[in-house]
Design a protein around this motif. Structure first.
Motif, short mmCIF file in Angstrom:
data_model
loop_
_atom_site.label_atom_id
_atom_site.label_comp_id
_atom_site.label_asym_id
_atom_site.label_seq_id
_atom_site.Cartn_x
_atom_site.Cartn_y
_atom_site.Cartn_z
N ALA A 1 4.30 4.41 0.02
CA ALA A 1 4.26 4.80 2.11
C ALA A 1 3.57 6.05 1.61
O ALA A 1 2.20 5.27 1.87
N ALA A 2 3.58 6.78 0.82
CA ALA A 2 2.53 8.70 1.12
C ALA A 2 1.20 7.63 0.21
O ALA A 2 0.47 8.14 0.33
N THR A 3 1.47 7.11 -1.01
CA THR A 3 0.68 6.78 -1.40
C THR A 3 -0.51 5.44 -0.96
O THR A 3 -1.58 5.82 -1.73
N VAL A 4 0.22 4.76 -0.29
CA VAL A 4 -0.80 3.84 0.43
C VAL A 4 -1.37 4.42 1.36
O VAL A 4 -2.38 3.76 1.43
N GLN A 5 -1.02 5.15 1.82
CA GLN A 5 -1.71 6.17 3.21
C GLN A 5 -2.50 6.29 2.72
O GLN A 5 -3.74 7.15 2.88
N ALA A 6 -2.53 7.53 1.41
CA ALA A 6 -3.54 8.41 0.69
C ALA A 6 -4.51 7.59 0.48
O ALA A 6 -6.23 7.42 0.67
N ALA A 7 -4.12 6.49 -0.03
CA ALA A 7 -5.48 5.31 0.11
C ALA A 7 -6.29 4.78 1.15
O ALA A 7 -7.31 4.61 0.72
N MET A 8 -5.31 3.91 1.76
CA MET A 8 -5.91 4.06 3.08
C MET A 8 -7.12 4.71 4.01
O MET A 8 -8.13 4.68 4.50
N ARG A 9 -6.76 6.65 3.84
CA ARG A 9 -7.18 7.45 4.13
C ARG A 9 -8.56 7.15 3.93
O ARG A 9 -10.05 7.33 4.41
N GLU A 10 -8.44 7.07 2.24
CA GLU A 10 -10.13 6.65 1.62
C GLU A 10 -10.68 6.16 1.71
O GLU A 10 -11.94 6.53 2.43
N LEU A 11 -10.12 4.56 2.28
CA LEU A 11 -10.86 4.19 2.41
C LEU A 11 -11.64 3.86 4.01
O LEU A 11 -12.76 3.67 4.23
N LEU A 12 -10.49 4.35 4.38
CA LEU A 12 -11.30 4.83 6.25
C LEU A 12 -12.47 5.03 6.13
O LEU A 12 -13.43 5.48 7.33
N LEU A 13 -12.42 6.64 5.99
CA LEU A 13 -13.24 7.51 5.85
C LEU A 13 -15.01 6.89 5.68
O LEU A 13 -15.50 6.96 6.77
N GLY A 14 -15.05 5.56 5.34
CA GLY A 14 -16.22 5.61 5.20
C GLY A 14 -16.56 4.18 6.22
O GLY A 14 -17.21 3.34 5.65
N ARG A 15 -15.54 4.00 7.14
CA ARG A 15 -15.69 3.30 7.73
C ARG A 15 -16.05 1.78 7.83
O ARG A 15 -17.20 1.12 8.91
N PRO A 16 -15.95 1.05 7.55
CA PRO A 16 -15.41 -0.98 7.47
C PRO A 16 -14.82 -1.11 8.57
O PRO A 16 -14.41 -0.85 9.01
N VAL A 17 -15.49 -2.61 8.85
CA VAL A 17 -15.37 -2.94 9.83
C VAL A 17 -14.23 -4.05 9.53
O VAL A 17 -13.66 -4.50 10.36
N ALA A 18 -13.47 -4.26 7.73
CA ALA A 18 -12.35 -5.16 7.92
C ALA A 18 -11.55 -4.51 6.26
O ALA A 18 -12.73 -3.83 5.97
N CYS A 19 -10.52 -4.77 6.40
CA CYS A 19 -9.90 -4.25 5.02
C CYS A 19 -8.95 -5.56 4.12
O CYS A 19 -9.14 -6.54 4.48
N ALA A 20 -9.31 -5.02 3.28
CA ALA A 20 -8.17 -6.33 1.81
C ALA A 20 -7.85 -5.47 1.10
O ALA A 20 -7.86 -4.05 0.74
N TYR A 21 -6.42 -6.45 0.72
CA TYR A 21 -5.42 -5.97 -0.39
C TYR A 21 -5.53 -7.15 -1.31
O TYR A 21 -5.34 -8.44 -1.00
N VAL A 22 -5.86 -6.83 -2.93
CA VAL A 22 -5.41 -7.68 -4.19
C VAL A 22 -4.69 -7.49 -4.51
O VAL A 22 -4.06 -6.25 -4.80
#
Length: 359
Positions: A123-144
């Motif tokens: 949980a802590a690792t995924v949250q850190a990764a998502m924080r980095e992605l959200l800093l760029g203010r994307p309009v959508a997120c995806a998981y591979v």
């Protein structure tokens, strides 16, 4: 110093010489045949460091198909640490015959009632990764997703969807086709899927080895990384992350501390019979920001290139003059733009990067 050049020493004589040395207790680190990546090496470093503090001798062995009883009889260790990440090592308690042992990253479904386990705080690792992605203010997120089903992949996917839902952000999941067994086929299948995502988009890879294929798919689709798509991996496998273009940002759990903590747990099991089992998590994830997430909303293209150049070459004698070449304009203008984007001068950024690397 003794000279053995013209003297043959029997095996019995060698054993007699070794007998005068202090007795050294041995522990075994058991890994899978395919576990030879950066996270595994970090775990071994942590285990080695802590084992030396206890005066233990560490031997790293690969788990054989036929079990480990013969290896245990040969080494006669006081305990074992098993890297069970990705389910590549399958052992049962009967094989240890009461010998203290600790599992690192044992899959949840395989944890027995009496197993002592230290597990990654996903949980802590995924949250850190998502924080980095959200800093760029994307309009959508995806998981591979990982091409082969794994419990850890399913858990990371659920956490990703939960975080995206909490932000009211459209979330997409790429499920590789069952026929895709070779990673080399992924970029072609991924390209059309990524091209259809709303832009700008942020993509979280289940693990670092998927990162190069996601970046290749972006290139096939004619998309710019990180302008159109930002990409983050998990584990910070340096061999993978530093070989991509652009380099891959990744979040790393503290694998070294996991190794240290596993040895501490083993020490408790050996010296305190009251401990029937110990369970704990390791987290403290750190982000290594590379070219795949240097978003233009925070950096202009030239400053992003300058930051990446500093990150890669700060410890190789790079100077401010080398960085200024990324701008192709006056020194004053370049320095002003760099400070406006990062809050530091070019020299300060170089010095801070060197200090961080030294730490």
């Amino acid at each position: 110093m003794r000279n053995y050049a013209n003297k043959t020493i029997s095996f019995a004589q060698r054993l007699a010489e070794c007998a005068i040395l202090p007795f050294v207790q041995t522990i075994l680190y058991i890994k899978g045949t395919n576990v030879n990546n950066t996270p595994s090496r970090r775990k071994i470093n942590g285990i080695t460091e802590q084992a030396r503090l206890y005066g233990w001798c560490l031997h790293v062995i690969t788990c054989p198909n036929g079990g480990i009883r013969q290896l245990l009889d040969f080494w006669n260790p006081v305990g074992c640490i098993v890297n069970a990440a990705s389910g590549q090592v399958t052992l049962n308690d009967d094989e240890f015959k009461g010998m203290p042992h600790v599992y690192i990253d044992q899959p949840t479904g395989e944890i027995g009632k009496g197993d002592s386990v230290i597990r990654h705080d996903t949980a802590a690792t995924v949250q850190a990764a998502m924080r980095e992605l959200l800093l760029g203010r994307p309009v959508a997120c995806a998981y591979v997703k990982w091409p082969v089903p794994h419990p850890w992949d399913e858990f990371r996917e659920k956490l990703f969807l939960k975080i995206a839902k909490s932000r009211d952000m459209p979330a997409f999941v790429y499920q590789p086709k069952q026929a895709v067994e070779n990673f080399n086929e992924l970029p072609r299948d991924l390209a059309a899927w990524i091209a259809a995502l709303p832009k700008p988009a942020g993509i979280l890879c289940a693990a670092d080895p998927l990162g190069p294929h996601v970046l290749s798919a972006c290139q096939l689709a004619g998309l710019n990384v990180p302008c159109d798509v930002a990409v983050v991996g998990i584990d910070n496998d340096v061999d993978v992350c530093e070989s991509t273009t652009p380099t891959l940002s990744s979040v790393s759990p503290d694998h070294t501390e996991a190794g240290r903590q596993a040895v501490r747990m083993l020490y408790e099991l050996i010296h305190d019979s009251r401990h029937k089992s110990i369970r704990c998590l390791y987290a403290n994830p750190t982000l290594c920001r590379r070219g795949s997430t240097l978003q233009l909303r925070r950096y202009d293209r030239e400053t992003a290139a300058a930051c990446e150049l500093i990150r890669l070459r700060a410890c190789s004698g790079i100077s401010s003059t080398d960085v200024l070449a990324c701008y192709g304009r006056s020194r004053r203008d370049a320095e002003c733009r760099f400070r406006a984007a990062t809050g530091k001068s070019i020299l300060e950024q170089i010095q801070d990067t060197r200090l961080e690397r030294a730490k």
